[in-house]
Motif scaffolding. Structure first.
Motif, PDB file in Angstrom:
ATOM      1  N   ASN A  95       5.376  -3.535   6.390  1.00 13.29           N
ATOM      2  CA  ASN A  95       5.844  -2.188   6.723  1.00 13.29           C
ATOM      3  C   ASN A  95       7.311  -1.996   6.357  1.00 13.29           C
ATOM      4  OD1 ASN A  95       3.410  -1.192   7.704  1.00 13.29           O
ATOM      5  ND2 ASN A  95       3.801  -1.859   9.797  1.00 13.29           N
ATOM      6  N   LEU A  98       7.301  -1.468   2.635  1.00 11.88           N
ATOM      7  CA  LEU A  98       6.786  -0.141   2.282  1.00 11.88           C
ATOM      8  C   LEU A  98       7.807   0.946   2.618  1.00 11.88           C
ATOM      9  CD1 LEU A  98       3.062  -0.430   3.458  1.00 11.88           C
ATOM     10  CD2 LEU A  98       3.976  -0.682   1.147  1.00 11.88           C
ATOM     11  N   ARG A 102       9.261   3.551  -0.082  1.00  8.70           N
ATOM     12  CA  ARG A 102       9.141   4.998   0.083  1.00  8.70           C
ATOM     13  C   ARG A 102      10.505   5.671   0.072  1.00  8.70           C
ATOM     14  NH1 ARG A 102       4.959   3.352   4.538  1.00  8.70           N
ATOM     15  NH2 ARG A 102       3.014   3.410   3.337  1.00  8.70           N
ATOM     16  N   ASP A 147       0.835   1.444  -1.483  1.00  2.00           N
ATOM     17  CA  ASP A 147      -0.312   0.895  -0.760  1.00  2.00           C
ATOM     18  C   ASP A 147      -1.135  -0.046  -1.636  1.00  2.00           C
ATOM     19  OD1 ASP A 147      -1.244   2.886  -2.422  1.00  2.00           O
ATOM     20  OD2 ASP A 147      -2.521   3.860  -0.927  1.00  2.00           O
ATOM     21  N   GLN A 148      -1.281   0.289  -2.926  1.00  4.98           N
ATOM     22  CA  GLN A 148      -2.015  -0.584  -3.836  1.00  4.98           C
ATOM     23  C   GLN A 148      -1.246  -1.874  -4.094  1.00  4.98           C
ATOM     24  OE1 GLN A 148      -3.081   1.625  -7.388  1.00  4.98           O
ATOM     25  NE2 GLN A 148      -3.891   3.328  -6.192  1.00  4.98           N
ATOM     26  N   LEU A 169      -2.406  -5.003   7.095  1.00  6.86           N
ATOM     27  CA  LEU A 169      -2.085  -3.635   6.699  1.00  6.86           C
ATOM     28  C   LEU A 169      -2.528  -2.606   7.723  1.00  6.86           C
ATOM     29  CD1 LEU A 169      -3.062  -3.902   2.921  1.00  6.86           C
ATOM     30  CD2 LEU A 169      -0.756  -3.903   3.893  1.00  6.86           C
ATOM     31  N   THR A 175     -10.986  -0.208   2.720  1.00  7.00           N
ATOM     32  CA  THR A 175      -9.796   0.431   2.147  1.00  7.00           C
ATOM     33  C   THR A 175      -9.007  -0.569   1.322  1.00  7.00           C
ATOM     34  OG1 THR A 175      -9.660   1.968   4.010  1.00  7.00           O
ATOM     35  CG2 THR A 175      -7.665   1.664   2.705  1.00  7.00           C
ATOM     36  N   ARG A 179      -8.173  -0.198  -2.628  1.00  8.67           N
ATOM     37  CA  ARG A 179      -6.811  -0.232  -3.144  1.00  8.67           C
ATOM     38  C   ARG A 179      -6.633  -1.326  -4.178  1.00  8.67           C
ATOM     39  NH1 ARG A 179      -3.313   0.579   2.513  1.00  8.67           N
ATOM     40  NH2 ARG A 179      -3.948   2.747   2.873  1.00  8.67           N
TER      41      ARG A 179
END
Length: 214
Positions: A95, A98, A102, A147-148, A169, A175, A179
């Motif tokens: 996280n 990520l 972002r 995410d991928q 995740l 999912t 991904r």
């Protein structure tokens, strides 16, 4: 609590090494000044590997791991024991990565751009090296949506099962599979030269053996 404490003395550390992660976290919550340092020692190398492969930048990875451990230190009471401590830590690290991705607002590269980059930038076979391959893969991963990229790092690079990656995740296993499949499809054009390079190396090696034996 601003930062993890200093490391415990060697004898004390030896005794702690037999304690489970969950017990160490419980001790930390209850005020043990050394418990969290032991957790960091046990898991920092793998957390660093996940962060580095996800972000592709050592400085960014170091900052993400630091942010993650500080967050885990301060929010240890949020751990409910529903997953292993290592899964909980990995989720915090991923996280943190990520969040950094972002904030940078990196635009994912379209499929046709991947193909163009593969045709333009593929190195010559005689320039192949392990470092170049690693750099190629890291550069290609940066072109994927966050995410991928995170799913591929955990499953394809760190060797996690789909189920374990889903736990890290916080998404369903289906999912993660989706991904990974989309990420691999996007990476295939730009990394095709690595397969070609490997094939040429095997052919070259076989020819060399024939010359020596002949």
């Amino acid at each position: 609590m601003n930062s993890p404490p200093e490391n415990p003395p060697p004898a004390e550390h030896s005794a702690r090494s037999a304690v489970s992660d969950a017990d160490l976290l419980s001790r930390h919550i209850n005020g043990d000044p050394h418990a969290f340092s032991e957790i960091v020692k046990r898991h920092r190398d793998r957390m660093w590997a996940v962060a580095l492969r996800t972000l592709g930048d050592p400085d960014e990875a170091a900052d993400a791991v630091q942010d993650a451990f500080v967050s885990a230190y301060r929010k240890a009471e949020s751990f409910r024991g529903e997953a292993a401590v290592t899964t909980w830590l990995h989720r915090i690290v991923v996280n943190a990565c990520l969040d950094r991705m972002r904030r940078k607002s990196v635009r994912p590269v379209a499929d046709d751009e991947l193909i163009e980059a593969a045709e333009r930038d593929a190195p010559m076979a005689d320039q192949a090296s392990e470092r170049e391959v690693s750099m190629d893969v890291s550069s290609a991963l940066k072109m994927l949506p966050a995410d991928q990229r995170a799913a591929l790092v955990l499953v394809d690079m760190m060797g996690y099962s789909v189920e374990d990656a889903a736990g890290v995740l916080g998404v369903p296993a289906g999912t993660v599979k989706s991904r990974c499949a989309r990420g691999r499809a996007k990476l295939a054009p730009i990394l095709s030269h690595l397969r070609n390079r490997s094939g040429r190396a095997r052919v070259s090696s076989a020819k060399g053996a024939e010359l020596r034996d002949g």
